[in-house]
Design a protein around this motif. Structure first.
Motif, PDB file in Angstrom:
ATOM      1  N   ALA A 189      79.202  36.624 -12.300  1.00  0.00           N
ATOM      2  CA  ALA A 189      78.546  36.143 -13.517  1.00  0.00           C
ATOM      3  C   ALA A 189      77.884  37.268 -14.308  1.00  0.00           C
ATOM      4  O   ALA A 189      77.453  37.052 -15.441  1.00  0.00           O
ATOM      5  CB  ALA A 189      77.498  35.087 -13.147  1.00  0.00           C
ATOM      6  N   VAL A 190      77.813  38.452 -13.732  1.00  0.00           N
ATOM      7  CA  VAL A 190      77.202  39.595 -14.430  1.00  0.00           C
ATOM      8  C   VAL A 190      78.311  40.407 -15.101  1.00  0.00           C
ATOM      9  O   VAL A 190      79.185  40.947 -14.404  1.00  0.00           O
ATOM     10  CB  VAL A 190      76.410  40.484 -13.449  1.00  0.00           C
ATOM     11  N   PRO A 191      78.328  40.501 -16.414  1.00  0.00           N
ATOM     12  CA  PRO A 191      79.380  41.255 -17.105  1.00  0.00           C
ATOM     13  C   PRO A 191      79.481  42.693 -16.587  1.00  0.00           C
ATOM     14  O   PRO A 191      78.480  43.383 -16.437  1.00  0.00           O
ATOM     15  CB  PRO A 191      78.935  41.224 -18.576  1.00  0.00           C
ATOM     16  N   GLY A 192      80.717  43.101 -16.310  1.00  0.00           N
ATOM     17  CA  GLY A 192      80.951  44.468 -15.851  1.00  0.00           C
ATOM     18  C   GLY A 192      80.809  44.666 -14.361  1.00  0.00           C
ATOM     19  O   GLY A 192      81.015  45.780 -13.870  1.00  0.00           O
ATOM     20  N   VAL A 193      80.471  43.598 -13.638  1.00  0.00           N
ATOM     21  CA  VAL A 193      80.258  43.709 -12.192  1.00  0.00           C
ATOM     22  C   VAL A 193      81.238  42.800 -11.454  1.00  0.00           C
ATOM     23  O   VAL A 193      81.329  41.600 -11.749  1.00  0.00           O
ATOM     24  CB  VAL A 193      78.811  43.330 -11.808  1.00  0.00           C
ATOM     25  N   TRP A 194      81.948  43.383 -10.499  1.00  0.00           N
ATOM     26  CA  TRP A 194      82.861  42.640  -9.633  1.00  0.00           C
ATOM     27  C   TRP A 194      82.351  42.723  -8.190  1.00  0.00           C
ATOM     28  O   TRP A 194      81.560  43.606  -7.861  1.00  0.00           O
ATOM     29  CB  TRP A 194      84.269  43.224  -9.697  1.00  0.00           C
ATOM     30  N   ALA A 195      82.814  41.813  -7.343  1.00  0.00           N
ATOM     31  CA  ALA A 195      82.420  41.827  -5.936  1.00  0.00           C
ATOM     32  C   ALA A 195      83.649  41.551  -5.076  1.00  0.00           C
ATOM     33  O   ALA A 195      84.580  40.836  -5.492  1.00  0.00           O
ATOM     34  CB  ALA A 195      81.338  40.793  -5.642  1.00  0.00           C
TER      35      ALA A 195
END
Length: 324
Positions: A265-271
């Protein structure tokens, strides 16, 4: 003095998910930095299983191969613990070792994994990953036909009994902290031929990393070859929360929510990996890393294309004259 580094993507975590994502990106000629704390979760295990083509490989050897493969494609690996995260799309900063190194990147992949919170029973930590285990798929074959104790911690105990009973006819359930079985569950345990011990477990009798017995309150002991426990899974989510992310609670613990491509849900962040899937094994964690790496490359490619189009427009001469 702080060392400042820059890359297209910073990957936090050098387990199967992190390294797989880094390789996928580097093979597409992205500049990638991986932050490696050097404390892989499965380091105590004798071997990794259900890893196609690598059956039984030592976990540390598998990761060493992965690091070498990543570095062969130009991935930079920075040793240290990521202790801080800030920023936004195209301008993230990951602090390493409380600011000894700062990595700036356009995108972030969190492959921070999880920690196993083990029952506070003497002997468990010493034999963990050897003759104390939790996953029948990861280590069950290695204890087949042995005397297996299931140390109850919660309502998941019966599920573990059922799975390990497939591997051995000699399974004993030690209730310990698990709730009293229902009438239906007592019937199921009887049908499986599983003995149930109700007093609490005081300690495991261990020789090196090998379980020899389970000792209960009152001093009675039961000879055993392996002990199954249910750890509480604690995902490493501090960086995600620092970047503004909210966690999702599951029956097994809190984790980062991400879609099949690792998008959060945080733009630019993947997990990727266990940080977003508490039950993920090596192969599935590596697969999630590949998907996240591919997704980040696609996202960067769209951004790069938009930038190239804008630059071209800026270079074109302004239209002149009037139309009739």
């Amino acid at each position: 003095m702080t060392a400042a580094l820059q890359a297209d993507v910073v990957v936090v975590g050098a387990g199967p998910a992190g390294l797989a994502s880094a390789i996928a990106l580097a093979r597409s000629r992205r500049d990638v930095i991986v932050v490696d704390a050097g404390t892989p979760r499965n380091a105590p295990a004798d071997g990794a299983h259900n890893v196609l083509g690598q059956e039984g490989v030592a976990p540390l050897e598998l990761l060493a191969r992965g690091r070498s493969e990543a570095q062969a494609y130009g991935v930079r690996i920075v040793p240290g613990k990521a202790t801080g995260a800030s920023g936004m799309v195209d301008d993230f900063t990951i602090e390493v070792d409380s600011g000894a190194v700062c990595v700036r990147a356009r995108r972030v992949i969190l492959a921070t994994g999880l920690k196993d919170d083990l029952p506070a029973v003497p002997g468990i930590a010493e034999a963990w990953g050897h003759s104390v285990l939790h996953c029948p798929f990861c280590h069950g074959w290695e204890v087949r036909d042995q005397r297996i104790a299931v140390l109850g911690r919660n309502e998941n105990a019966l599920h573990q009994v059922m799975l390990f009973r497939q591997l051995s006819d000699n399974v004993t359930l030690f209730l310990h902290d698990a709730p009293e079985p229902t009438d239906e569950q007592w019937e199921q345990l009887a049908a499986l031929g599983v003995c149930v011990v109700t007093p609490r477990v005081e300690r495991l009798v261990v020789n090196g990393t090998q379980v020899r017995a389970v000792e209960i309150t009152g001093g009675r002991s039961f000879d055993m070859d392996a002990v199954v426990v249910a750890p509480r899974f604690v995902a490493q989510t501090a960086l995600y929360e620092a970047l503004g992310g909210a966690l999702t609670t599951t029956p097994y613990g809190e984790q980062i929510t991400a879609d099949a491509r690792g998008t959060t849900a945080v733009p630019g962040v993947w997990a990727a990996g266990n940080a977003t899937d508490l039950s993920g094994m090596i192969a599935s964690s590596a697969a999630s890393g590949v998907m996240a790496g591919a997704a980040v490359h696609g996202d960067l490619s769209i951004a790069d294309l938009a930038h190239a189009v804008q630059e071209r427009r800026n270079l074109l001469p302004a239209a002149t004259g009037t139309s009739n």
